[in-house]
Design an enzyme around this catalytic site. Structure first.
Site, PDB file in Angstrom:
ATOM      1  N   ARG A 181      -2.256  12.931  -4.466  1.00  0.00           N
ATOM      2  CA  ARG A 181      -3.191  11.892  -4.899  1.00  0.00           C
ATOM      3  C   ARG A 181      -2.808  11.486  -6.310  1.00  0.00           C
ATOM      4  NH1 ARG A 181      -8.094  13.106  -6.007  1.00  0.00           N
ATOM      5  NH2 ARG A 181      -7.691  15.292  -6.485  1.00  0.00           N
ATOM      6  N   CYS A 182      -2.869  10.199  -6.595  1.00  0.00           N
ATOM      7  CA  CYS A 182      -2.550   9.754  -7.955  1.00  0.00           C
ATOM      8  C   CYS A 182      -3.523  10.362  -8.958  1.00  0.00           C
ATOM      9  CB  CYS A 182      -2.565   8.235  -8.038  1.00  0.00           C
ATOM     10  SG  CYS A 182      -4.139   7.492  -7.592  1.00  0.00           S
ATOM     11  N   THR A 183      -4.751  10.631  -8.519  1.00  0.00           N
ATOM     12  CA  THR A 183      -5.757  11.187  -9.414  1.00  0.00           C
ATOM     13  C   THR A 183      -5.879  12.703  -9.309  1.00  0.00           C
ATOM     14  OG1 THR A 183      -7.462  10.768  -7.750  1.00  0.00           O
ATOM     15  CG2 THR A 183      -7.179   9.090  -9.466  1.00  0.00           C
ATOM     16  N   GLU A 187      -1.818   0.129  -9.360  1.00  0.00           N
ATOM     17  CA  GLU A 187      -2.259   1.503  -9.567  1.00  0.00           C
ATOM     18  C   GLU A 187      -1.046   2.392  -9.372  1.00  0.00           C
ATOM     19  OE1 GLU A 187      -4.523   5.034  -7.199  1.00  0.00           O
ATOM     20  OE2 GLU A 187      -4.989   2.966  -6.622  1.00  0.00           O
ATOM     21  N   LYS A 244       2.223  -5.490   3.235  1.00  0.00           N
ATOM     22  CA  LYS A 244       3.422  -4.656   3.358  1.00  0.00           C
ATOM     23  C   LYS A 244       2.994  -3.199   3.211  1.00  0.00           C
ATOM     24  CE  LYS A 244       7.766  -3.210   3.095  1.00  0.00           C
ATOM     25  NZ  LYS A 244       7.460  -1.743   2.998  1.00  0.00           N
ATOM     26  N   ASP A 247      12.597  -6.549  -2.838  1.00  0.00           N
ATOM     27  CA  ASP A 247      12.648  -7.494  -3.955  1.00  0.00           C
ATOM     28  C   ASP A 247      12.432  -8.921  -3.475  1.00  0.00           C
ATOM     29  OD1 ASP A 247      13.096  -5.415  -5.659  1.00  0.00           O
ATOM     30  OD2 ASP A 247      15.197  -5.913  -6.100  1.00  0.00           O
ATOM     31  N   ASN A 249      -0.316   7.691   1.032  1.00  0.00           N
ATOM     32  CA  ASN A 249      -1.285   8.794   1.036  1.00  0.00           C
ATOM     33  C   ASN A 249      -2.678   8.382   1.511  1.00  0.00           C
ATOM     34  OD1 ASN A 249      -1.561   7.279  -1.329  1.00  0.00           O
ATOM     35  ND2 ASN A 249      -2.080   9.037  -2.598  1.00  0.00           N
ATOM     36  N   TYR A 250      -3.044   7.129   1.335  1.00  0.00           N
ATOM     37  CA  TYR A 250      -4.307   6.602   1.882  1.00  0.00           C
ATOM     38  C   TYR A 250      -3.979   5.286   2.584  1.00  0.00           C
ATOM     39  CZ  TYR A 250      -6.819  10.133  -0.786  1.00  0.00           C
ATOM     40  OH  TYR A 250      -7.285  11.337  -1.278  1.00  0.00           O
ATOM     41  N   SER A 253       0.828  -1.209   0.000  1.00  0.00           N
ATOM     42  CA  SER A 253       0.000   0.000   0.000  1.00  0.00           C
ATOM     43  C   SER A 253       0.859   1.254   0.000  1.00  0.00           C
ATOM     44  CB  SER A 253      -0.928  -0.004   1.211  1.00  0.00           C
ATOM     45  OG  SER A 253      -0.165   0.016   2.402  1.00  0.00           O
ATOM     46  N   ARG A 266     -10.931   8.986  -7.516  1.00  0.00           N
ATOM     47  CA  ARG A 266     -11.037   7.527  -7.524  1.00  0.00           C
ATOM     48  C   ARG A 266     -12.483   7.036  -7.407  1.00  0.00           C
ATOM     49  NH1 ARG A 266      -7.656   3.082  -6.104  1.00  0.00           N
ATOM     50  NH2 ARG A 266      -8.861   1.326  -5.315  1.00  0.00           N
TER      51      ARG A 266
END
Length: 484
Positions: free
Chosen positions: A292-294, A259, A186, A224, A163-164, A160, A446
């Site tokens: 935010r990704c959006t 995402e 994770k 990794d 940011n959220y 994750s 989103r």
């Protein structure tokens, strides 16, 4: 900008076998607040051997979990909702301190996560298997009947972002659990305190041992190693595009849902409602400092209305509250100094190449004041790179076709907004734009969380949104009945 003294920080364990443990490494990773001095907390820097144990135990526990009925699994998740809401204020306070979100927004995130978990439960309960008759294909026979079931993938690695830290974690964990998988969770280091507390609520709900194990640590040690681990059967990741590409290169033959980043444009045509567009663009670009990704990350506005829209945007940016999340500010310090340096670098590059600063270009530590840039040209980095911060470039275009051309040259393809009162133009642009979603007369965002959420090109792979997320956590299995 006001701050409070750093709180007495917490050192949280990792979670395995239904127990809270400290790592045998005797090492921790410190988490610093983005808006105040001092360490907010520490999480365990676990070893590769502890990763092996977490995955091994999860794989063993998953078999029994998958044998439960879907309603039995739902019972645990309903309890999780209750415990999560009971811990709402505690989690919100921690979230505010470690990722710089206002307390009210953090509370809303916990509430939204509870709704999301509930919707996953209800949607999963109403998903059905199907049967197919062989006679439908040319030369086929009624004597063949296929029973198509959705079966779990096994052990899902859920990674994750900061940011959220609760909502985007629950969006991965809830569908995985409902479809019969075990989860290795994770959390992002910045956001791990909130993520661990979210799992504390699941622990209180009585989830069976090892159905969810939490791993934390240094990416150089376990990053990794987790992604390449033979015991991982699926990876769901939200984060930066560079990291996404890296994961994809390492995770061979494992299903991925990712995402990633975005460079979402707001395209404003001459017939748009400029007041509406202004409000949506400001909210889309600057809420939570654009982290935010959006977030709307560039404005492509047609010449005829460019001056008017620019003046309106500048007027509204000047009204934004700036400072500490504890003061309920809209624009707060970005997550860390590295991010602030990067954002400032984009601003400096634009200014050097002739961009005009309308507001902002002021920095106090990690606090970047909301920055609006006019006269932005395509040779500037800010026209193409994702700032993940409170900076908005305005690019003039001559017509809608130029907007499409510029938007589609981006390496990203998450969302776009189109502002126009001509529905035919809106759908023309929506069809041409190379993005997962197009918002007509609204900001890029989103939700609602049951809508499909899609990134193309460098913005991701796979589809999220409640029904799609549930499906992504399964594979089809076909049993063919041959009637005599």
């Amino acid at each position: 900008m006001t701050t409070k003294a750093a709180p007495a920080h917490m050192q949280l364990p990792y979670y395995i076998n239904g127990e809270w443990r400290n790592s045998s490494s005797n090492e921790t990773v410190k988490i610093y607040s983005p808006y105040k001095d001092g360490v907010v907390g520490e999480v365990q820097a676990i070893t590769r051997e502890e990763v092996d144990e977490a995955i091994k135990l999860a794989a063993e526990a998953q078999k029994a979990w998958a044998e439960l009925s879907i309603r039995e699994r739902a019972t645990y998740l309903y309890r999780w909702i209750d415990e999560l809401l009971a811990m709402k204020d505690e989690i919100a306070d921690i979230m505010m301190q470690e990722v710089g979100k206002t307390f009210a927004d953090a509370q809303k995130e916990v509430e939204r996560s509870a709704d999301l978990i509930r919707y996953n439960i209800e949607e999963a309960i109403h998903m059905y298997n199907e049967s197919m008759s062989g006679e439908n294909f040319p030369g086929g026979s009624k004597q063949k009947i296929a029973i198509v079931e959705r079966v779990p993938l096994g052990v899902v690695l859920a990674i994750s972002p900061f940011n959220y830290p609760v909502n985007l974690s629950s969006a991965k964990i809830a569908p995985a659990l409902m479809m019969g998988n075990a989860v290795i969770f994770k959390p992002a280091t910045q956001g791990a305190l909130s993520g661990i507390k979210m799992i504390e609520a699941l622990h209180k709900a009585g989830i069976p041992k090892n159905i969810v194990n939490v791993v934390t640590g240094r990416g150089s040690v376990i990053g990794d190693y987790l992604v390449e681990h033979k015991g991982i059967n699926m990876i769901t990741f939200t984060g930066g595009t560079a990291t996404g590409y890296h994961i994809a290169s390492k995770a061979k033959m494992v299903p991925l849902v990712m995402e990633l980043g975005g460079k979402d444009p707001a395209i404003v045509l001459p017939d748009a409602d400029l007041k509406l567009a202004t409000g949506q663009i400001i909210s889309g670009a600057f809420s939570y400092s654009g982290q935010r990704c959006t977030a709307i990350k560039r404005v492509l506005v047609q010449d005829e209305v460019a001056d008017q829209l620019t003046d309106m945007l500048a007027s509204e940016v000047a009204k934004l509250s700036i400072g500490s999340p504890e003061d309920k500010a809209t624009v707060v310090p970005v997550i860390d100094t590295k991010s602030a340096d990067y954002i400032q670098g984009l601003i400096d590059d634009a200014i050097e190449k002739g961009a005009k600063v309308l507001t902002g270009n002021k920095r106090e530590g990690n606090l970047i004041h909301p920055t609006l840039l006019a006269d932005v040209t395509l040779d500037m980095r800010v026209a193409w790179e994702e700032p993940f911060g409170p900076v908005l470039p305005i690019i003039r275009i001559k017509d809608a076709e130029e907007a499409i051309e510029i938007a589609n040259k981006s390496e990203f393809g998450l969302q776009a907004s189109v502002f126009t009162n001509d529905i035919n133009k809106a759908f023309h642009l929506a069809k041409k734009l190379e993005t997962g979603s197009v918002q007509i007369n609204g900001r890029t965002e989103r939700g609602p969380d049951h809508f499909p959420f899609i990134g193309v090109k460098g913005s991701g792979v796979g589809v999220q949104g409640v029904p799609k997320s549930l499906q992504s956590m399964t594979r089809d299995k076909v049993t063919v009945l041959n009637l005599q």
